[in-house]
Design a protein around this motif. Structure first.
Motif, PDB file in Angstrom:
ATOM      1  N   UNK A  67       8.438  83.326  70.891  1.00  0.00           N
ATOM      2  CA  UNK A  67       9.841  82.948  70.728  1.00  0.00           C
ATOM      3  C   UNK A  67       9.976  81.728  69.824  1.00  0.00           C
ATOM      4  N   UNK A  68      11.143  81.635  69.175  1.00  0.00           N
ATOM      5  CA  UNK A  68      11.446  80.498  68.314  1.00  0.00           C
ATOM      6  C   UNK A  68      11.783  79.281  69.181  1.00  0.00           C
ATOM      7  N   UNK A  69      11.098  78.178  68.907  1.00  0.00           N
ATOM      8  CA  UNK A  69      11.365  76.889  69.542  1.00  0.00           C
ATOM      9  C   UNK A  69      11.450  75.842  68.434  1.00  0.00           C
ATOM     10  N   UNK A  70      11.887  74.657  68.798  1.00  0.00           N
ATOM     11  CA  UNK A  70      11.960  73.574  67.812  1.00  0.00           C
ATOM     12  C   UNK A  70      10.563  73.311  67.262  1.00  0.00           C
ATOM     13  N   UNK A  71      10.483  73.202  65.948  1.00  0.00           N
ATOM     14  CA  UNK A  71       9.210  72.995  65.269  1.00  0.00           C
ATOM     15  C   UNK A  71       8.687  74.259  64.604  1.00  0.00           C
ATOM     16  N   UNK A  72       9.266  75.411  64.933  1.00  0.00           N
ATOM     17  CA  UNK A  72       8.840  76.687  64.334  1.00  0.00           C
ATOM     18  C   UNK A  72       9.431  76.851  62.934  1.00  0.00           C
ATOM     19  N   UNK A  73       8.672  77.508  62.090  1.00  0.00           N
ATOM     20  CA  UNK A  73       9.186  77.939  60.795  1.00  0.00           C
ATOM     21  C   UNK A  73       9.490  79.422  60.930  1.00  0.00           C
ATOM     22  N   UNK A  74      10.703  79.790  60.558  1.00  0.00           N
ATOM     23  CA  UNK A  74      11.131  81.177  60.716  1.00  0.00           C
ATOM     24  C   UNK A  74      11.511  81.777  59.376  1.00  0.00           C
ATOM     25  N   UNK A  75      11.372  83.082  59.305  1.00  0.00           N
ATOM     26  CA  UNK A  75      11.802  83.838  58.139  1.00  0.00           C
ATOM     27  C   UNK A  75      12.848  84.842  58.601  1.00  0.00           C
ATOM     28  N   UNK A  76      14.024  84.760  57.986  1.00  0.00           N
ATOM     29  CA  UNK A  76      15.102  85.702  58.265  1.00  0.00           C
ATOM     30  C   UNK A  76      15.294  86.567  57.028  1.00  0.00           C
ATOM     31  N   UNK A  77      15.636  87.830  57.245  1.00  0.00           N
ATOM     32  CA  UNK A  77      15.868  88.737  56.123  1.00  0.00           C
ATOM     33  C   UNK A  77      17.219  89.416  56.321  1.00  0.00           C
ATOM     34  N   UNK A  78      18.037  89.429  55.250  1.00  0.00           N
ATOM     35  CA  UNK A  78      19.330  90.099  55.346  1.00  0.00           C
ATOM     36  C   UNK A  78      19.191  91.576  55.004  1.00  0.00           C
ATOM     37  N   UNK A  79      20.287  92.308  55.072  1.00  0.00           N
ATOM     38  CA  UNK A  79      20.266  93.768  54.856  1.00  0.00           C
ATOM     39  C   UNK A  79      19.804  94.136  53.452  1.00  0.00           C
ATOM     40  N   UNK A  80      19.950  93.205  52.486  1.00  0.00           N
ATOM     41  CA  UNK A  80      19.547  93.477  51.098  1.00  0.00           C
ATOM     42  C   UNK A  80      18.099  93.084  50.828  1.00  0.00           C
ATOM     43  N   UNK A  81      17.409  92.578  51.859  1.00  0.00           N
ATOM     44  CA  UNK A  81      16.010  92.193  51.690  1.00  0.00           C
ATOM     45  C   UNK A  81      15.811  90.756  51.244  1.00  0.00           C
ATOM     46  N   UNK A  82      16.898  89.987  51.131  1.00  0.00           N
ATOM     47  CA  UNK A  82      16.792  88.577  50.735  1.00  0.00           C
ATOM     48  C   UNK A  82      16.318  87.757  51.927  1.00  0.00           C
ATOM     49  N   UNK A  83      15.289  86.926  51.681  1.00  0.00           N
ATOM     50  CA  UNK A  83      14.714  86.120  52.757  1.00  0.00           C
ATOM     51  C   UNK A  83      15.240  84.691  52.740  1.00  0.00           C
ATOM     52  N   UNK A  84      15.294  84.133  53.933  1.00  0.00           N
ATOM     53  CA  UNK A  84      15.624  82.723  54.109  1.00  0.00           C
ATOM     54  C   UNK A  84      14.568  82.150  55.042  1.00  0.00           C
ATOM     55  N   UNK A  85      13.859  81.123  54.586  1.00  0.00           N
ATOM     56  CA  UNK A  85      12.780  80.517  55.359  1.00  0.00           C
ATOM     57  C   UNK A  85      13.145  79.058  55.637  1.00  0.00           C
ATOM     58  N   UNK A  86      13.010  78.634  56.892  1.00  0.00           N
ATOM     59  CA  UNK A  86      13.289  77.246  57.245  1.00  0.00           C
ATOM     60  C   UNK A  86      12.566  76.880  58.537  1.00  0.00           C
ATOM     61  N   UNK A  87      12.485  75.581  58.781  1.00  0.00           N
ATOM     62  CA  UNK A  87      11.892  75.066  60.010  1.00  0.00           C
ATOM     63  C   UNK A  87      13.020  74.532  60.884  1.00  0.00           C
ATOM     64  N   UNK A  88      12.989  74.865  62.164  1.00  0.00           N
ATOM     65  CA  UNK A  88      13.996  74.376  63.105  1.00  0.00           C
ATOM     66  C   UNK A  88      13.523  73.016  63.625  1.00  0.00           C
ATOM     67  N   UNK A  89      14.363  71.998  63.441  1.00  0.00           N
ATOM     68  CA  UNK A  89      14.035  70.636  63.855  1.00  0.00           C
ATOM     69  C   UNK A  89      15.214  70.044  64.615  1.00  0.00           C
ATOM     70  N   UNK A  90      15.014  68.877  65.210  1.00  0.00           N
ATOM     71  CA  UNK A  90      16.111  68.165  65.850  1.00  0.00           C
ATOM     72  C   UNK A  90      17.081  67.644  64.800  1.00  0.00           C
ATOM     73  N   UNK A  91      18.303  67.373  65.204  1.00  0.00           N
ATOM     74  CA  UNK A  91      19.347  66.949  64.270  1.00  0.00           C
ATOM     75  C   UNK A  91      18.976  65.687  63.496  1.00  0.00           C
ATOM     76  N   UNK A  92      18.233  64.783  64.117  1.00  0.00           N
ATOM     77  CA  UNK A  92      17.886  63.512  63.470  1.00  0.00           C
ATOM     78  C   UNK A  92      16.976  63.687  62.262  1.00  0.00           C
TER      79      UNK A  92
END
Length: 159
Positions: free
Chosen positions: A87-112
């Motif tokens: 499961x995704x938790x803070x500190x994970x880097x995730x890759x999301x893909x939309x219906x057109x195959x475009x990827x978005x990669x980011x790391x989930x961090x605290x707001x600070x």
């Protein structure tokens, strides 16, 4: 892992980065501004001395930032991303893909420590909240900044 309204969440990396910034501000930058103020005073009348005013304003900004970092570090909850998990938790880097195959990669961090320009998204942002607790293959839906509904598939989780 929901944060209460006052809780500041930092990854170990974020804490280290803030500690480094604090050290730089308290040593190098404080000395530089002190020297600028000393030199500006030597120009004479400080009531019409823009260099002196600029240095004093910068000093106030610096001291506010030092106080802010100290407060964050004193009150932060440090979270270490597990070495593995599904499961995704803070500190994970995730890759999301939309219906057109475009990827978005980011790391989930605290707001600070959020910095979208460098791929660090706050756990309190719409997309950050949407991915927390999700697993690979899950659909992720959230409302974008323009109010448009966004829909992605979570294709990769890195701890």
């Amino acid at each position: 892992m929901a944060a209460n309204d006052n809780e500041i969440i930092l990854t170990s990396e974020g804490k280290e980065k803030l500690e480094d910034e604090l050290h730089e501000l308290e040593t190098v930058k404080r000395d530089e501004i002190g020297e600028r103020i000393r030199v500006a005073r030597e120009f004479g009348d400080i009531s019409e001395n823009s260099e002196y005013d600029d240095a004093k304003n910068e000093q106030a900004f610096l001291e506010n930032r030092i106080t802010e970092i100290n407060d964050i570090l004193a009150n932060a909850k440090i979270v270490d991303s597990p070495k593995r998990g599904t499961k995704v938790v803070i500190g994970c880097t995730v890759t999301l893909e939309d219906a057109k195959g475009k990827e978005r990669v980011f790391t989930v961090v605290g707001a600070a420590e959020a910095d979208s320009a460098n791929g660090k998204v706050s756990n309190e942002s719409p997309v950050g909240r949407a991915v927390l607790g999700k697993k690979k293959g899950d659909e992720v839906e959230y409302e974008g900044p323009t109010g448009r509904k966004m829909k992605f598939t979570l294709t990769k989780i890195q701890h």
